[in-house]
Design an enzyme around this catalytic site. Structure first.
Site, PDB file in Angstrom:
ATOM      1  N   TYR A 138     -35.567  37.630 -38.446  1.00  0.00           N
ATOM      2  CA  TYR A 138     -36.260  37.332 -39.693  1.00  0.00           C
ATOM      3  C   TYR A 138     -35.877  38.283 -40.821  1.00  0.00           C
ATOM      4  O   TYR A 138     -36.068  37.966 -41.999  1.00  0.00           O
ATOM      5  CB  TYR A 138     -37.776  37.380 -39.495  1.00  0.00           C
ATOM      6  CG  TYR A 138     -38.346  36.280 -38.630  1.00  0.00           C
ATOM      7  CD1 TYR A 138     -37.598  35.162 -38.300  1.00  0.00           C
ATOM      8  CD2 TYR A 138     -39.631  36.358 -38.140  1.00  0.00           C
ATOM      9  CE1 TYR A 138     -38.118  34.155 -37.509  1.00  0.00           C
ATOM     10  CE2 TYR A 138     -40.176  35.361 -37.346  1.00  0.00           C
ATOM     11  CZ  TYR A 138     -39.413  34.259 -37.027  1.00  0.00           C
ATOM     12  OH  TYR A 138     -39.939  33.265 -36.241  1.00  0.00           O
ATOM     13  N   LYS A 180     -34.151  38.262 -23.838  1.00  0.00           N
ATOM     14  CA  LYS A 180     -33.134  37.307 -23.391  1.00  0.00           C
ATOM     15  C   LYS A 180     -31.881  38.108 -23.044  1.00  0.00           C
ATOM     16  O   LYS A 180     -30.783  37.892 -23.560  1.00  0.00           O
ATOM     17  CB  LYS A 180     -32.865  36.270 -24.492  1.00  0.00           C
ATOM     18  CG  LYS A 180     -32.023  35.077 -24.030  1.00  0.00           C
ATOM     19  CD  LYS A 180     -32.707  34.224 -22.982  1.00  0.00           C
ATOM     20  CE  LYS A 180     -31.867  32.993 -22.653  1.00  0.00           C
ATOM     21  NZ  LYS A 180     -32.406  32.236 -21.498  1.00  0.00           N
ATOM     22  N   ASP A 212     -37.470  32.325 -21.725  1.00  0.00           N
ATOM     23  CA  ASP A 212     -37.719  30.961 -21.261  1.00  0.00           C
ATOM     24  C   ASP A 212     -38.639  30.958 -20.048  1.00  0.00           C
ATOM     25  O   ASP A 212     -39.533  30.121 -19.926  1.00  0.00           O
ATOM     26  CB  ASP A 212     -36.407  30.225 -20.973  1.00  0.00           C
ATOM     27  CG  ASP A 212     -35.381  31.080 -20.264  1.00  0.00           C
ATOM     28  OD1 ASP A 212     -35.600  32.301 -20.089  1.00  0.00           O
ATOM     29  OD2 ASP A 212     -34.325  30.540 -19.877  1.00  0.00           O
ATOM     30  N   ASP A 236     -43.324  35.376 -32.151  1.00  0.00           N
ATOM     31  CA  ASP A 236     -43.841  34.333 -33.032  1.00  0.00           C
ATOM     32  C   ASP A 236     -44.094  33.061 -32.238  1.00  0.00           C
ATOM     33  O   ASP A 236     -45.153  32.419 -32.356  1.00  0.00           O
ATOM     34  CB  ASP A 236     -42.824  34.091 -34.152  1.00  0.00           C
ATOM     35  CG  ASP A 236     -43.374  33.243 -35.288  1.00  0.00           C
ATOM     36  OD1 ASP A 236     -44.566  32.896 -35.255  1.00  0.00           O
ATOM     37  OD2 ASP A 236     -42.598  32.941 -36.210  1.00  0.00           O
ATOM     38  N   ASP A 240     -48.019  31.549 -30.488  1.00  0.00           N
ATOM     39  CA  ASP A 240     -48.549  30.229 -30.824  1.00  0.00           C
ATOM     40  C   ASP A 240     -48.766  29.390 -29.569  1.00  0.00           C
ATOM     41  O   ASP A 240     -49.735  28.623 -29.475  1.00  0.00           O
ATOM     42  CB  ASP A 240     -47.602  29.499 -31.777  1.00  0.00           C
ATOM     43  CG  ASP A 240     -47.790  29.933 -33.227  1.00  0.00           C
ATOM     44  OD1 ASP A 240     -48.521  30.910 -33.455  1.00  0.00           O
ATOM     45  OD2 ASP A 240     -47.207  29.307 -34.118  1.00  0.00           O
TER      46      ASP A 240
END
Length: 341
Positions: A138, A180, A212, A236, A240
């Site tokens: 970001y 990851k 994942d 992020d 959620d």
């Protein structure tokens, strides 16, 4: 006693409506001096930018910042030079040096049957997502040509060390670090650094999960997590996902804190422009964010616990907003919580 100075940023969409609920709670608790300022789309309309220097300075000079929501279709654009409401949010995080985002996920006992997951799957869930907030993709270098685009993900050892320290400090039983590392070089640095920081906290076990796999485990065994420590993009998304364990995104508060200066406290949900002005917005995540402000922002944990208990009791008494399958509007829900405060 000097009043606690709160910078309130109602923002866009349902933001002003849920901020009104927060201000009622603050009035009931007492001893707060609240000043409202525009941010996001409201600031773009008024000043041509999502965050003015004056508002940033006012926030930096406060004891804590309450943000409701920013964004909406009115300001959607693919023009890279046009101001976007989300720039206000990112500017606040960067300007206030808020590098740690805390998102607690604890389904209220009254809502165990409101989650998409079965009750026996989520019962006992009480986890905290600790998300790095000012690094990663970001905030990396970006670019675009007629035929391609790129967004760069980068992390320094120092950025990873400081967020890892927050995760270990807040852990009760263990830290699960999410990355990851089988693909990304930044994730390999992340894993190496978090493992080294764990050596300074020998009493707190550390697990590593690929993102994942973490997404899968979060819905298959959520009660097994304590602190989920992860970088900006993964945090992020996972936070959620975790929000749905509570029955609705409208239930999840968050805190963004740094080493010094005021923290910023906001609900995880967006501005919900489709229901703005209808009186249907769920204010509970905003009220939960007030509780996080009381606990992590101004060191008033007893009032924080009282507000959280008031929310739980209102739900136990049958309070349900439309997102929870009921008909209670914003004002109804606010009154129900304050009646138990």
């Amino acid at each position: 006693m000097t009043p606690v100075r709160i910078a309130a940023l109602p923002g866009d969409g349902i933001g002003p409506e849920i901020m009104a609920a927060a201000r009622q709670a603050l009035d009931r608790i007492g001893d707060f001096e609240v000043a409202e300022h525009p941010v996001g789309g409201a600031s773009i309309d008024a000043h041509g930018t999502a965050l003015t220097d004056e508002v940033l300075a006012a926030c930096a000079d406060s004891d804590a910042v309450l943000l409701a929501a920013v964004g909406g279709p009115k300001w959607d654009t693919t023009d890279p030079d046009a101001p976007r409401p989300e720039q206000g949010l990112l500017g606040l995080r960067k300007g206030l040096e808020l590098f740690a985002n805390l998102r607690p996920v604890r389904p209220s006992p009254a809502l165990l049957d409101a989650s998409p997951l079965k009750r026996d799957r989520i019962e006992g869930t009480d986890l905290l997502v600790v998300r790095e907030l000012t690094g990663g993709i970001y905030f990396g270098e970006t670019g675009r040509t007629a035929e391609a685009a790129f967004d760069t993900c980068s992390y320094s050892v120092g950025e990873i060390e400081r967020i890892a320290e927050v995760g270990f400090r807040l852990a009760r039983t263990k830290v699960t670090s999410v990355d990851k590392a089988n693909v990304l070089e930044t994730s390999r640095l992340w894993r190496e650094t978090v493992t080294r920081v764990a050596g300074d906290h020998p009493g707190t076990p550390l697990d590593h999960l690929l993102v994942d796999n973490a997404a899968m485990q979060l819905v298959s065994r959520p009660a097994d997590f304590d602190v989920i420590l992860t970088e900006n993009l993964f945090g992020d998304i996972l936070s959620d996902e975790a929000a749905m364990l509570t029955g609705s995104l409208g239930m999840l508060p968050s805190a963004s804190v740094g080493a010094d200066g005021p923290g910023m406290f906001e609900p995880v949900h967006g501005s919900a422009p489709d229901i703005a002005g209808t009186g249907k917005a769920n204010p509970l995540a905003m009220l939960g964010s007030v509780a996080l402000m009381l606990r992590h922002g101004v060191e008033r944990p007893e009032e924080a616990a009282g507000l959280e208990s008031a929310i739980d009791r209102a739900l136990e008494e049958g309070l349900r907003t439309p997102d929870l399958g009921g008909e209670a509007g914003t004002e109804d829900a606010t009154r129900a919580v304050l009646a138990n405060l």
